[in-house]
Design an enzyme around this catalytic site. Structure first.
Site, PDB file in Angstrom:
ATOM      1  N   ASP A  46      56.761   3.563  44.394  1.00 29.63           N
ATOM      2  CA  ASP A  46      57.087   2.095  44.114  1.00 29.63           C
ATOM      3  C   ASP A  46      56.280   1.711  42.822  1.00 29.63           C
ATOM      4  O   ASP A  46      54.826   1.504  42.853  1.00 29.63           O
ATOM      5  CB  ASP A  46      56.884   1.112  45.292  1.00 29.63           C
ATOM      6  CG  ASP A  46      57.525  -0.269  44.779  1.00 29.63           C
ATOM      7  OD1 ASP A  46      58.481  -0.190  44.648  1.00 29.63           O
ATOM      8  OD2 ASP A  46      56.561  -1.196  45.271  1.00 29.63           O
ATOM      9  N   THR A  62      61.363  -1.597  39.878  1.00 26.73           N
ATOM     10  CA  THR A  62      59.937  -2.074  39.171  1.00 26.73           C
ATOM     11  C   THR A  62      59.465  -0.693  38.130  1.00 26.73           C
ATOM     12  O   THR A  62      58.925  -1.145  37.316  1.00 26.73           O
ATOM     13  CB  THR A  62      58.971  -2.363  40.472  1.00 26.73           C
ATOM     14  OG1 THR A  62      59.013  -1.204  41.208  1.00 26.73           O
ATOM     15  CG2 THR A  62      59.250  -3.401  41.110  1.00 26.73           C
ATOM     16  N   THR A  63      59.817   0.410  38.715  1.00 26.07           N
ATOM     17  CA  THR A  63      59.477   1.423  37.850  1.00 26.07           C
ATOM     18  C   THR A  63      60.090   1.512  36.447  1.00 26.07           C
ATOM     19  O   THR A  63      59.521   1.551  35.213  1.00 26.07           O
ATOM     20  CB  THR A  63      59.527   2.948  38.437  1.00 26.07           C
ATOM     21  OG1 THR A  63      58.877   2.666  39.682  1.00 26.07           O
ATOM     22  CG2 THR A  63      58.967   4.080  37.675  1.00 26.07           C
ATOM     23  N   ASP A  96      62.069  -3.254  49.640  1.00 27.15           N
ATOM     24  CA  ASP A  96      63.128  -3.040  48.419  1.00 27.15           C
ATOM     25  C   ASP A  96      64.522  -2.901  48.892  1.00 27.15           C
ATOM     26  O   ASP A  96      65.364  -3.545  48.172  1.00 27.15           O
ATOM     27  CB  ASP A  96      62.654  -1.607  47.913  1.00 27.15           C
ATOM     28  CG  ASP A  96      61.266  -1.703  47.113  1.00 27.15           C
ATOM     29  OD1 ASP A  96      60.708  -2.729  47.066  1.00 27.15           O
ATOM     30  OD2 ASP A  96      61.047  -0.796  46.331  1.00 27.15           O
TER      31      ASP A  96
END
Length: 533
Positions: free
Chosen positions: A66, A99-100, A400
């Site tokens: 994550d 988020t990546t 998530d």
């Protein structure tokens, strides 16, 4: 003989000293530092992305892919690199997923900026052009999206599954995705669908068992066992009272010692204590309460041994040490108000439930309350895992998935995944670059090329040839196949919509807008000034 030349006294003309290299060096340094952060987590993008093992200073180890979690725990010193950490956190708050990819996009855009700056383009001109590109990209995403309805449970589950497919617990996505969807729909207020508060979903981590044992509880769960050895462990038709006072002998306000000179006085003190506690217990019995929830006390023991003995006698189950921050959640779930004094401990201030029981879960024991009457819009999830690392990652992945469903509730549209939106945006922005003039043409082209980093990285992480894969993907989109994307399972370009690889539109829009915003901030910096604190 030639005459001597007259000595001419030429004064040097004073010129203003201009240091042009410093702003350039600062910009270059900022770009390099931010790119290093982006490159560090690039390998963890997508379903075939690698995981990172993070070792904290105290020896704690966690395994995750994550982006927000990795960056949050990284020791980043450079101020520009910290901006990318903040970017990942902002994406986590706004959408909860992506988020990546938001950091990878930011890294690619910074590389594009570096090339444009080397061509001699002014940072402000690049910044303004990138803003126009971002607005156009959001328009393209909205055109590609398909609207959904909240009662279409299957579609919501597909989006939640896509989010889980890139996690360590991807094998259990078929179990966790429906749990996430049901939990969010349960806490969604009719009429106020756009604002889902995930604080109304309590995720409890319990070591033992496997991720398959994760369950959704339509009620309330306390992580501690019930107090008292002789107290009942299962109560049907429960009357529940939540108290914020202690059932133990009162203490003096100041730190005083009371010296008792003889046994008679000591006996009188103990007798007073006993009658004080007995009075409280009688009031509890009179109200009909048979389950008592006691807020944690920081000054003294919330329920003394003597009080516990009396409560056991009247067959009242006691759950003590309810955390102060959990009180709001408990009140919302039980639809009750906390009782602050004995005078208010009456039958109308109690809430009812069909069943309160102590259950074993892995190595722990929980108190579970189900069948609550007039229950508030809250829900509890017991997340299970065989070891600490898997358990933590399962809880993060579940969060998530919950965020993805929340995004779909906020903005009811979904978009295909697998690098398809990025290639479509790249193609349309490249076509637009042919129609604009001047600096914009260069910037639009650079922005379009930078977006190809997502499909390229997805292919790279899946062990495919990135150049051949992205070229074929571009050709398919040029022929009008808007849903063509990289299928990492089959190692080919397929219709990704048919494969059920979908994500919320809000995640894609948020990643483009936030990445562009951060790049514009970094571009505008031309000096780093240190101050004394």
């Amino acid at each position: 003989m030639a005459p001597k030349a007259a000595a001419v006294n030429i004064k040097p003309t004073a010129k203003a000293f201009k240091d042009k290299s410093k702003p350039t060096d600062v910009r270059l340094s900022n770009i390099q530092a931010a790119k290093a952060v982006s490159d560090a987590i690039r390998t963890s993008l997508g379903p075939r992305g690698m995981d990172k093992m993070i070792q904290a200073g105290n020896g704690e180890v966690s395994i995750t892919n994550d982006g927000a979690t990795i960056l949050k725990q990284m020791n980043v010193l450079h101020p520009a690199a910290k901006m990318l950490v903040e970017l990942s956190r902002a994406q986590d708050v706004a959408a909860g997923d992506g988020t990546t990819s938001v950091v990878v996009i930011a890294g690619a855009l910074l590389e594009a900026c570096e090339k444009l700056l080397q061509k001699g383009l002014h940072p402000t001109a690049i910044s303004d052009s990138f803003q126009r590109c971002s607005n156009k990209a959001v328009e393209i995403l909205k055109q590609m999206s398909t609207p959904i309805e909240l009662d279409d449970r299957e579609t919501l589950i597909k989006s939640a599954s896509t989010s889980l497919n890139s996690k360590v617990v991807s094998q259990q996505s078929s179990l966790l995705a429906p749990i996430a969807v049901d939990a969010v729909l349960k806490v969604t207020d009719p009429g106020k669908e756009t604002s889902v508060d995930l604080k109304n979903i309590k995720v409890i981590s319990s070591l033992g068992g496997t991720v398959e044992d994760t369950e959704l509880v339509d009620g309330l769960v306390f992580t501690c066992r019930s107090a008292g050895s002789n107290a009942p462990k299962r109560i049907e038709k429960a009357k529940i009272g939540l108290i914020q006072f202690c059932i133990s002998a009162p203490k003096t306000d100041m730190d005083h010692n009371v010296i008792v000179s003889d046994y008679a006085a000591m006996d009188r003190v103990l007798k007073e204590e006993r009658s004080y506690i007995l009075n409280i217990v009688k009031q509890i019995k009179k109200s009909g309460c048979n389950v008592l929830l006691v807020q944690k006390s920081i000054l003294r023991d919330a329920v003394s041994d003597l009080a516990q003995h009396f409560l056991d006698k009247i067959k009242c189950m006691v759950v003590k040490d309810v955390e102060r921050e959990d009180i709001e959640f408990v009140c919302k779930t039980l639809h009750c108000r906390p009782i602050a004094s004995l005078d208010h401990f009456t039958a109308e201030n109690l809430s009812s439930a069909d069943l309160v029981e102590e259950v074993a879960s892995g190595t722990n024991k929980f108190v579970k309350i189900t069948g609550i009457q007039n229950m508030g819009r809250t829900v509890s999830i017991i997340c299970r895992g065989s070891n600490k690392l898997v358990l933590e990652e399962a809880a993060r992945s579940l969060h998530d998935a919950l965020c993805v469903v929340r995004c779909l509730v906020k903005l009811r549209a979904q978009i295909v995944g697998g690098g398809a939106p990025e290639i479509e945006m790249a193609l349309q922005l490249a076509a637009l670059a042919q129609t604009v003039e001047g600096v914009d043409a260069y910037c639009f082209r650079a922005f379009a090329d930078a977006l190809e980093v997502i499909p390229s990285t997805l292919a790279e992480n899946a062990g495919l040839n990135p150049i051949a894969t992205v070229t074929e993907l571009r050709n398919r989109h040029a022929q009008g196949e808007k849903n063509a994307g990289i299928n990492v399972r089959k190692g080919a370009i397929t219709d990704i919509f048919a494969e059920n690889v979908v994500q919320p539109l809000l995640v894609s829009i948020s990643s483009i807008t936030l990445a562009t915003e951060t790049i514009r901030s970094i571009l505008k910096i031309d000096d780093i000034v240190n101050t004394f604190s």
